[in-house]
Scaffold this active site. Structure first.
Site, PDB file in Angstrom:
ATOM      1  N   GLU A  93       0.826  -1.204   0.000  1.00  0.00           N
ATOM      2  CA  GLU A  93       0.000   0.000   0.000  1.00  0.00           C
ATOM      3  C   GLU A  93       0.859   1.253   0.000  1.00  0.00           C
ATOM      4  OE1 GLU A  93      -3.447  -1.928   2.828  1.00  0.00           O
ATOM      5  OE2 GLU A  93      -2.065  -0.478   3.660  1.00  0.00           O
ATOM      6  N   CYS A 106       3.116   8.334   1.565  1.00  0.00           N
ATOM      7  CA  CYS A 106       3.527   7.341   2.553  1.00  0.00           C
ATOM      8  C   CYS A 106       3.762   6.025   1.815  1.00  0.00           C
ATOM      9  CB  CYS A 106       2.405   7.195   3.577  1.00  0.00           C
ATOM     10  SG  CYS A 106       2.655   5.846   4.736  1.00  0.00           S
ATOM     11  N   CYS A 113       4.499  -7.584   7.573  1.00  0.00           N
ATOM     12  CA  CYS A 113       5.460  -7.167   8.609  1.00  0.00           C
ATOM     13  C   CYS A 113       5.553  -8.273   9.649  1.00  0.00           C
ATOM     14  CB  CYS A 113       4.991  -5.882   9.279  1.00  0.00           C
ATOM     15  SG  CYS A 113       6.156  -5.234  10.508  1.00  0.00           S
ATOM     16  N   CYS A 117       2.893  -6.055  16.173  1.00  0.00           N
ATOM     17  CA  CYS A 117       2.359  -5.091  17.137  1.00  0.00           C
ATOM     18  C   CYS A 117       0.851  -5.342  17.276  1.00  0.00           C
ATOM     19  CB  CYS A 117       2.620  -3.655  16.662  1.00  0.00           C
ATOM     20  SG  CYS A 117       4.379  -3.270  16.492  1.00  0.00           S
ATOM     21  N   CYS A 120      -1.765  -3.174  15.294  1.00  0.00           N
ATOM     22  CA  CYS A 120      -1.487  -2.854  13.889  1.00  0.00           C
ATOM     23  C   CYS A 120      -2.176  -3.828  12.941  1.00  0.00           C
ATOM     24  CB  CYS A 120       0.015  -2.870  13.645  1.00  0.00           C
ATOM     25  SG  CYS A 120       0.434  -2.455  11.949  1.00  0.00           S
ATOM     26  N   GLY A 171       5.251  -2.534   6.869  1.00  0.00           N
ATOM     27  CA  GLY A 171       6.579  -3.071   7.118  1.00  0.00           C
ATOM     28  C   GLY A 171       7.425  -2.242   8.057  1.00  0.00           C
ATOM     29  N   GLU A 172       8.551  -2.818   8.459  1.00  0.00           N
ATOM     30  CA  GLU A 172       9.496  -2.134   9.338  1.00  0.00           C
ATOM     31  C   GLU A 172      10.741  -1.807   8.508  1.00  0.00           C
ATOM     32  OE1 GLU A 172       9.937  -0.724  12.366  1.00  0.00           O
ATOM     33  OE2 GLU A 172      11.968  -0.461  11.595  1.00  0.00           O
ATOM     34  N   SER A 203       9.944   5.982   9.734  1.00  0.00           N
ATOM     35  CA  SER A 203       9.264   5.626  10.978  1.00  0.00           C
ATOM     36  C   SER A 203       9.616   4.192  11.368  1.00  0.00           C
ATOM     37  CB  SER A 203       7.748   5.767  10.771  1.00  0.00           C
ATOM     38  OG  SER A 203       7.055   5.365  11.932  1.00  0.00           O
ATOM     39  N   SER A 226       8.048   4.865  16.805  1.00  0.00           N
ATOM     40  CA  SER A 226       6.730   4.451  17.287  1.00  0.00           C
ATOM     41  C   SER A 226       6.892   3.961  18.717  1.00  0.00           C
ATOM     42  CB  SER A 226       6.174   3.339  16.396  1.00  0.00           C
ATOM     43  OG  SER A 226       6.030   3.836  15.093  1.00  0.00           O
ATOM     44  N   LEU A 227       6.468   4.785  19.666  1.00  0.00           N
ATOM     45  CA  LEU A 227       6.726   4.475  21.085  1.00  0.00           C
ATOM     46  C   LEU A 227       5.493   3.832  21.719  1.00  0.00           C
ATOM     47  CD1 LEU A 227       9.009   4.774  23.175  1.00  0.00           C
ATOM     48  CD2 LEU A 227       7.933   6.913  23.893  1.00  0.00           C
ATOM     49  N   ASN A 302      -6.591   3.486  15.322  1.00  0.00           N
ATOM     50  CA  ASN A 302      -7.471   3.157  14.224  1.00  0.00           C
ATOM     51  C   ASN A 302      -8.102   1.811  14.536  1.00  0.00           C
ATOM     52  OD1 ASN A 302      -8.479   2.628  11.628  1.00  0.00           O
ATOM     53  ND2 ASN A 302      -6.974   4.091  10.884  1.00  0.00           N
ATOM     54  N   CYS A 345      -2.852   1.676   7.458  1.00  0.00           N
ATOM     55  CA  CYS A 345      -2.048   0.629   6.866  1.00  0.00           C
ATOM     56  C   CYS A 345      -2.694  -0.743   7.037  1.00  0.00           C
ATOM     57  CB  CYS A 345      -0.715   0.632   7.577  1.00  0.00           C
ATOM     58  SG  CYS A 345       0.541   0.065   6.544  1.00  0.00           S
TER      59      CYS A 345
HETATM   60  N1  SAH Z   1       7.103  -0.288  11.372  1.00  0.00           N
HETATM   61  C1  SAH Z   1       7.179   1.149  11.316  1.00  0.00           C
HETATM   62  C2  SAH Z   1       6.374   1.771  10.191  1.00  0.00           C
HETATM   63  C3  SAH Z   1       4.988   1.256   9.935  1.00  0.00           C
HETATM   64  S1  SAH Z   1       3.749   1.606  11.141  1.00  0.00           S
HETATM   65  C4  SAH Z   1       6.776   1.739  12.652  1.00  0.00           C
HETATM   66  O1  SAH Z   1       6.300   0.996  13.518  1.00  0.00           O
HETATM   67  O2  SAH Z   1       6.959   2.924  12.853  1.00  0.00           O
HETATM   68  C5  SAH Z   1       3.470   3.315  10.968  1.00  0.00           C
HETATM   69  C6  SAH Z   1       2.778   3.972  12.164  1.00  0.00           C
HETATM   70  O3  SAH Z   1       1.414   3.564  12.257  1.00  0.00           O
HETATM   71  C7  SAH Z   1       3.397   3.624  13.497  1.00  0.00           C
HETATM   72  O4  SAH Z   1       3.606   4.801  14.249  1.00  0.00           O
HETATM   73  C8  SAH Z   1       2.365   2.752  14.170  1.00  0.00           C
HETATM   74  O5  SAH Z   1       2.442   2.852  15.561  1.00  0.00           O
HETATM   75  C9  SAH Z   1       1.083   3.316  13.610  1.00  0.00           C
HETATM   76  N2  SAH Z   1      -0.058   2.396  13.705  1.00  0.00           N
HETATM   77  C10 SAH Z   1      -0.080   1.067  13.500  1.00  0.00           C
HETATM   78  N3  SAH Z   1      -1.311   0.564  13.689  1.00  0.00           N
HETATM   79  C11 SAH Z   1      -2.115   1.601  13.999  1.00  0.00           C
HETATM   80  C12 SAH Z   1      -3.505   1.717  14.308  1.00  0.00           C
HETATM   81  N4  SAH Z   1      -4.307   0.668  14.331  1.00  0.00           N
HETATM   82  N5  SAH Z   1      -3.979   2.957  14.590  1.00  0.00           N
HETATM   83  C13 SAH Z   1      -3.178   4.031  14.572  1.00  0.00           C
HETATM   84  N6  SAH Z   1      -1.869   3.973  14.269  1.00  0.00           N
HETATM   85  C14 SAH Z   1      -1.331   2.780  14.003  1.00  0.00           C
END
Ligand code: SAH
Length: 368
Positions: A93, A106, A113, A117, A120, A171-172, A203, A226-227, A302, A345
């Site tokens: 995407e 983006c 991935c 998480c 995600c 992806g990461e 990111s 992404s913390l 989300n 995503c």
């Molecule tokens: N792996 C990388 C890049 C992809 S995720 C990373 O983790 O940064 C991109 C961003 O989307 C991250 O900040 C992640 O925390 C956020 N994200 C993932 N799932 C989400 C969701 N369901 N709602 C809101 N943000 C989300």
């Protein structure tokens, strides 16, 4: 890998020069090809009239492959989401986010991935494979062509330009570091796509050794981490990668990341109801980030994944932001973009009926 397939897209200037030398040509022909591909975005060797007919024929025996459009969705706010198909059928995407003064794309760095998480949607797809540099850059070239956009600083003023790029799709990026670094070189090179590194943001969850490598790379992008938690206990649960690289180690690597001028490290914090959104969390976040030049992007979760997590209510988000701002930590709440197209995503990839029917908001805004 690309060259062995006869694929030209994704090759660096040096690799193209080596290819020319292989073919008995002068190395400067490599630079010409490089500029034709990335700066002028001529994707048909037949149009490269600076080359002899015999060289054009050789080039025509190679491939210059852009991803194929599988599906596209346009939201009322102009956010446009592309589901693109790669040569082997994998789908990725990318999302174009138009704003008044800038257009941000983006892009993805992996199909799927592996990091799992909990919140995600891409995690639900599992890991498929890494993208090669041609596939990473191909997303940009596809959208530039689709929208007839100029590129960043080479924009000619007569048509809109793609001004910002975020590696924040599927992806990461740091798990695909070699391809990402190569892509960054081509992206930032004035003879390539000519986008200033200041307009590129990567990111990551914060893989410490790779983060340290990125800090010393030829092209160093803006960094977003992404913390999404302020204690290891909570982050361990939300982001299993935290067991390997806990918060303190990630923040230490951030402290060593080179920043120029007024640059800051962005911390992304997905707010989840009752999980990581208390006043104590906000105060802990302020403490954790105090030693760093940082800012915080608050992302309402989300919804749509199956793990029972809920977005924090709006007044909680507001209060959380106020605590940060009250302690002089710049904090922004990302406004939802592209709600009706499920622009988060993984959402376009997953069948719509696999997702919950609740209102969906996008994390792909660029209010930073
Ligand atoms: N792996 C990388 C890049 C992809 S995720 C990373 O983790 O940064 C991109 C961003 O989307 C991250 O900040 C992640 O925390 C956020 N994200 C993932 N799932 C989400 C969701 N369901 N709602 C809101 N943000 C989300």
């Amino acid at each position: 890998m690309a060259a062995s397939r006869g694929e030209l897209l994704g090759l660096t200037e040096d690799e193209l020069a080596a290819l020319m030398v292989d073919w008995g040509e002068k190395p400067y022909r490599g630079r010409q090809l490089y500029q034709a591909l990335y700066r002028r975005r001529q994707l048909d060797p037949g149009s490269m009239t600076e080359f002899s007919r015999s060289l054009r024929r050789k080039l025509a025996s190679c491939t210059i492959t852009l991803p194929r459009l599988h599906r596209r969705q346009l939201a009322a706010d102009g956010t446009e989401k592309y589901l693109l198909e790669l040569t082997d059928g994998e789908k990725i995407e990318c999302v174009l986010i138009p704003e008044r003064k800038r257009n941000t794309l983006c892009i993805s760095t992996q199909a799927g991935c592996p990091l799992d998480c909990r919140f995600c949607l891409t995690a639900m797809l599992g890991f498929r494979r890494n993208l090669d540099p041609g596939e990473i850059l191909g997303q940009i070239l596809y959208v530039l062509g689709d929208k007839d956009l100029a590129m960043g600083s080479t924009g000619d003023g007569s048509r809109p330009a793609l001004t910002n790029l975020v590696l924040m799709g599927m992806g990461e990026p740091l798990l695909n570091l070699d391809s990402v670094l190569k892509s960054l070189i081509i992206l930032a090179d004035p003879g390539g796509l000519a986008l200033s590194p200041r307009r590129i943001t990567l990111s990551t969850v914060g893989l410490v050794p790779q983060l340290r490598k990125l800090a010393r790379a030829p092209v160093v992008p803006n960094l977003a981490i992404s913390l999404s938690a302020t204690t290891d206990e909570v982050r361990d649960r939300l982001m299993p990668v935290n067991r390997r690289y806990p918060i303190e180690a990630v923040l230490q690597a951030c402290a060593d990341y080179p920043l120029k001028g007024n640059q800051r490290v962005t911390f992304e914090y997905v707010l989840m109801d009752g999980v990581n959104d208390s006043d104590d969390d906000a105060r802990r976040l302020v403490k954790l980030l105090a030693p760093l030049r940082s800012k915080v992007n608050l992302l309402p979760l989300n919804p749509g994944n199956a793990n029972g997590l809920k977005p924090s209510p709006p007044d909680r988000v507001k209060r959380f932001r106020e605590i940060l701002a009250g302690k002089s930590l710049p904090a922004y709440v990302r406004k939802p973009r592209g709600m009706e197209i499920f622009a988060a995503c993984g959402q376009l990839h997953l069948a719509a009926d696999q997702l919950s029917r609740t209102t969906r908001t996008s994390r792909l805004d660029t209010n930073r």
